[in-house]
Design an enzyme around this catalytic site. Structure first.
Site, PDB file in Angstrom:
ATOM      1  N   ARG A 130       0.811  -1.216   0.000  1.00  0.00           N
ATOM      2  CA  ARG A 130       0.000   0.000   0.000  1.00  0.00           C
ATOM      3  C   ARG A 130       0.845   1.267   0.000  1.00  0.00           C
ATOM      4  O   ARG A 130       0.510   2.261   0.637  1.00  0.00           O
ATOM      5  CB  ARG A 130      -0.973   0.011   1.181  1.00  0.00           C
ATOM      6  N   SER A 154     -11.470   0.167   2.409  1.00  0.00           N
ATOM      7  CA  SER A 154     -10.773  -0.362   3.574  1.00  0.00           C
ATOM      8  C   SER A 154      -9.950   0.752   4.217  1.00  0.00           C
ATOM      9  O   SER A 154      -9.107   1.363   3.567  1.00  0.00           O
ATOM     10  CB  SER A 154      -9.870  -1.523   3.151  1.00  0.00           C
ATOM     11  N   GLU A 164      -4.607   3.257   5.670  1.00  0.00           N
ATOM     12  CA  GLU A 164      -4.161   3.245   4.278  1.00  0.00           C
ATOM     13  C   GLU A 164      -4.868   4.337   3.478  1.00  0.00           C
ATOM     14  O   GLU A 164      -4.432   4.699   2.396  1.00  0.00           O
ATOM     15  CB  GLU A 164      -4.386   1.880   3.634  1.00  0.00           C
TER      16      GLU A 164
END
Length: 305
Positions: free
Chosen positions: A177, A227, A297
């Site tokens: 990420r 997410s 993230e």
């Protein structure tokens, strides 16, 4: 304000009039449906126009922010000063033998569909990622065991000095990420994906399977940033949040999803401040209970109101 209005008219002389707007509400351009105004909001449709905008920002010392699809992003309630550039009109996708070349504003989902159409395999994992090519490279997006680093060959970027440079995936330092695109202030113009031949029915079946998994497990009925947290080493963020008893917790209009604990959803016209406060509450609670520091993230940008 007077100076900003002057800059607006100056820039409008250099690019297409329909490519620039003042005081654009950014909640209209983010998946969370949150975010204040951009001083100047531009949507170039050519690389040359983008270079003009970048040079203009540098010349007048205006902050410059690149906005993709706004899918893994929280824009604060005070909005963003200077120029916000949305690259969604730069969305061409072409095939060259076993390669797919896509401009940064193309949806990564559309790139995976183009690969299917040309019977190419490797991008099935991206069939449900709601972001642009540029955003996918920025964070080395991934899902269901695949990530951009697996298939990226190279990217054409614009440096802060306005130089066009082609970089390999190794030079972009893709990790979990992350990439060096943000730290180096690169602007992704296009990406080349190297794929392999596949059978149409096999590739489609895999994409259908992953689409079903996503739709059945993720709270797609509400606006969200996707997410929120990175996966902690050896653990799952969603499981830790669930075991902390946080599902259904609300601050204002923001709620920890009851369908998937790794998601925070906008259930009732949440502000960015409420959303971010809930993120911090989740981090604090999980840390107190399990001693695990959840790292976001999602990108959080802009100014407080």
């Amino acid at each position: 304000m007077h100076n900003l209005l002057e800059r607006y008219y100056q820039l409008r002389e250099l690019i297409s009039e329909d490519s620039i707007r003042q005081d654009e509400l950014l909640k209209q351009h983010t998946y969370t449906r949150m975010g204040g105004k951009a001083d100047l909001y531009v949507t170039p449709d050519r690389h040359e126009e983008l270079q003009v905008i970048i040079n203009f920002a540098r010349q007048h010392q205006l902050p410059l922010t690149i906005l993709g699809f706004g899918s893994n992003l929280i824009v604060k309630d005070g909005g963003i000063r200077g120029i916000v550039v949305n690259l969604n009109r730069l969305n061409q996708i072409v095939r060259n033998e076993h390669k797919i070349i896509a401009q940064s504003g193309a949806a990564i989902i559309d790139v995976s569909r183009a690969a299917l159409e040309h019977r190419l395999s490797g991008l099935e994992f991206a069939c449900g990622i709601p972001g642009s090519v540029g955003g996918a490279l920025y964070m080395n997006a991934g899902a269901y065991g695949g990530e951009i680093a697996d298939v990226l060959e190279s990217a054409l970027v614009l440096t802060p000095e306005g130089e066009l440079v082609r970089l390999t995936k190794e030079q972009l330092e893709l990790g979990y990420r992350r990439s060096n695109i943000g730290p180096n202030r690169y602007i992704v113009l296009e990406a080349t994906f190297s794929l392999v031949s596949g059978e149409y029915d096999v590739v489609k079946a895999k994409m259908d399977e992953l689409t079903h998994l996503r739709e059945s497990k993720q709270p797609l009925e509400y606006p969200s940033c996707g997410s929120v947290f990175k996966r902690p080493p050896g653990r799952f963020a969603g499981q830790l949040i669930q075991e902390s008893g946080l599902q259904g917790t609300r601050i204002g209009g923001a709620e920890v999803s009851t369908k998937h604990a790794g998601f925070i959803v906008n259930v009732d016209d949440a502000t960015a401040s409420e959303y971010i406060s809930l993120i911090r509450h989740v981090q604090q609670t999980v840390n107190e209970r399990f001693g695990v520091e959840l790292e976001t993230e999602v990108r959080i940008i802009g100014e407080d109101k």
